[in-house]
Design an enzyme around this catalytic site. Sequence first.
Site, PDB file in Angstrom:
ATOM      1  N   LYS A 133      12.690   2.730   5.040  1.00  0.00           N
ATOM      2  CA  LYS A 133      12.689   4.318   4.730  1.00  0.00           C
ATOM      3  C   LYS A 133      13.870   4.576   4.053  1.00  0.00           C
ATOM      4  CE  LYS A 133       8.885   5.177   7.189  1.00  0.00           C
ATOM      5  NZ  LYS A 133       8.363   3.659   7.584  1.00  0.00           N
ATOM      6  N   SER A 155      -2.615  -2.744   6.052  1.00  0.00           N
ATOM      7  CA  SER A 155      -3.793  -3.260   6.572  1.00  0.00           C
ATOM      8  C   SER A 155      -4.847  -2.311   6.022  1.00  0.00           C
ATOM      9  CB  SER A 155      -3.619  -2.990   8.030  1.00  0.00           C
ATOM     10  OG  SER A 155      -3.506  -1.871   8.512  1.00  0.00           O
ATOM     11  N   ASN A 168       4.197   0.501   2.284  1.00  0.00           N
ATOM     12  CA  ASN A 168       3.990  -0.493   3.328  1.00  0.00           C
ATOM     13  C   ASN A 168       4.205  -1.810   2.355  1.00  0.00           C
ATOM     14  OD1 ASN A 168       3.082   0.996   5.656  1.00  0.00           O
ATOM     15  ND2 ASN A 168       1.875   1.871   4.111  1.00  0.00           N
ATOM     16  N   GLU A 204       4.981   7.067   2.307  1.00  0.00           N
ATOM     17  CA  GLU A 204       5.686   5.787   2.283  1.00  0.00           C
ATOM     18  C   GLU A 204       5.027   4.823   1.570  1.00  0.00           C
ATOM     19  OE1 GLU A 204       5.854   4.470   6.477  1.00  0.00           O
ATOM     20  OE2 GLU A 204       3.566   4.320   6.563  1.00  0.00           O
ATOM     21  N   LYS A 214      12.703  10.217  10.395  1.00  0.00           N
ATOM     22  CA  LYS A 214      11.745   9.008  10.463  1.00  0.00           C
ATOM     23  C   LYS A 214      12.923   7.924  10.771  1.00  0.00           C
ATOM     24  CE  LYS A 214       8.170   9.783   7.058  1.00  0.00           C
ATOM     25  NZ  LYS A 214       7.437   9.273   6.021  1.00  0.00           N
ATOM     26  N   GLU A 258       7.809   0.508  11.245  1.00  0.00           N
ATOM     27  CA  GLU A 258       6.494   0.521  10.665  1.00  0.00           C
ATOM     28  C   GLU A 258       5.572   0.463  11.767  1.00  0.00           C
ATOM     29  OE1 GLU A 258       5.992   0.865   7.455  1.00  0.00           O
ATOM     30  OE2 GLU A 258       8.404   0.529   6.999  1.00  0.00           O
ATOM     31  N   GLY A 259       4.262   0.822  11.356  1.00  0.00           N
ATOM     32  CA  GLY A 259       3.134   0.640  12.672  1.00  0.00           C
ATOM     33  C   GLY A 259       2.715   1.974  13.254  1.00  0.00           C
ATOM     34  N   ARG A 292      -7.602   7.611   5.306  1.00  0.00           N
ATOM     35  CA  ARG A 292      -7.689   8.015   6.658  1.00  0.00           C
ATOM     36  C   ARG A 292      -7.616   9.290   6.877  1.00  0.00           C
ATOM     37  NH1 ARG A 292      -2.605   4.339   7.755  1.00  0.00           N
ATOM     38  NH2 ARG A 292      -2.245   5.133   5.872  1.00  0.00           N
ATOM     39  N   ARG A 326       0.977  -1.366  -0.057  1.00  0.00           N
ATOM     40  CA  ARG A 326      -0.042   0.069  -0.106  1.00  0.00           C
ATOM     41  C   ARG A 326       0.917   1.201   0.065  1.00  0.00           C
ATOM     42  NH1 ARG A 326      -2.306   0.171   5.065  1.00  0.00           N
ATOM     43  NH2 ARG A 326      -1.098   2.341   5.364  1.00  0.00           N
TER      44      ARG A 326
END
Length: 474
Positions: A305, A151, A146, A144, A364, A368-369, A450, A125
């Site tokens: 990254k 998800s 993923n 970024e 950064k 992740e997360g 989002r 994604r």
Amino acid sequence: MATSWESFLQDEQQLEELARQAVDRALAEGVLLRTSQEPSSSDVVSYAPFTLFPSVVPSALLEQAYAVQMDFNLLVDAVSQNAAFLEQTLSSTIKMDDFTARLFDIHKQVLKEGIAQTVFLGLNRSDYMFQRSADGSPALKQIEINTISASFGGLASRTPAVHRHVLNVLSKTKEAAKILSNNPSRGLAMGIAKAWELYGSANALVLLIAQEKERNIFDQRAIENELLAKNIHVIRRRFEDISEKGSLDQDRRLFVEGQEVAVVYFRDGYMPSQYSLQNWEARLLLERSRAVKCPDIATQLAGTKKVQQELSRVDMLEVLLPGQPEAVARLRATFAGLYSLDMGEEGDQAITEALVAPSRFVLKPQREGGGNNLYGEKMVQALEQLKDSEERASYILMEKIEPEPFGNCLLRPGSPARVVQCISELGIFGVYVRQGKTLVMNKHVGHLLRTKAIEHADGGVAAGVAVLDNPYPM
């Protein structure tokens, strides 16, 4: 850009009534999370946070994000196959970042033994924000990509009906019809199914590597259910279960509890806290196997990254995607400013610029997360500490994207409906499957929007900051 429902944001009583209807529809549609009190059980669930109204996304930027996704699929796949590029790019990072170093160690072990898997599956994604240009027009800029455990494809498939319902309640039927149908879970399952088919064993299973405490299980179940409808069975196991009950035969086929596994789909394993020594051993066993890993370790490394920053260097895309100038142009148009912090003049220069104008940058780490990036005063403090240390190589600097804020109402369990100033992040899901050197699938399969209040600098839905949304194209 004004919408025809903007006036409703001023009417508190009507907002509360609309919010009640929206929440009931979200529950009916399956926009669900387990509760933080009971993350291992579905006995008590709640709705996943979402916006009361869809948020405006310029049609041209939505189309641009979709148009470049297949290029990003190709790029990630090219990077994952280029061992020399990964080694050179991550050489300074792995000296200072233990997590990336451990992933890279497994990558080297697998290369040394010889890669057993012949089918490769990417479910990724790519996330963007809309940078406000000097003339006020928005531009699409990548935050970024993923490449592991991307998800919300499941829940994003269920939210369009909720926003259509809200607009229909307000008798905005024409506007409701403009909300795009979206089913990423079907497309993600299609990729897994293709990889399973190419693996070539009718009785083999899909193994989903899951966390023990998983609030976002309904998002994952959406993909599992799509696969079951194709008569492909999924088993959910933790790393610990693989360590105890996983094995390879002489052909390096993977067996778990005596059942052959065709595809390993990771919904765990993207953060250091998710690995014990036993879990690292399980990850190595999985990587050594013939099973199709989603992602394999090289593809996980391709999503770091540091790799993102190196890809923005002059001529780097031309090297990785030779003879594809149109794809290169589409990709490069989405890049924000990215800066290396490796020891040397280039890194020194980047730190100096960030300390002079901290509001223009984000620091950064290789994580992740959500919730890991540093901004403003916290970034300045970190850079002051890091600037003379080799540890700085485990970070990158990125230009801070400044979107145009807008009003929306964020709905969260236990919180009153209130209108706040927001910004959005658009994700496009991509799927590719490669057999040997032949790409047999390369698609975009849906989107995720989002939205979060502007006071929250970092973090997504799972981190408790952003909420689910839908783009309203204008």
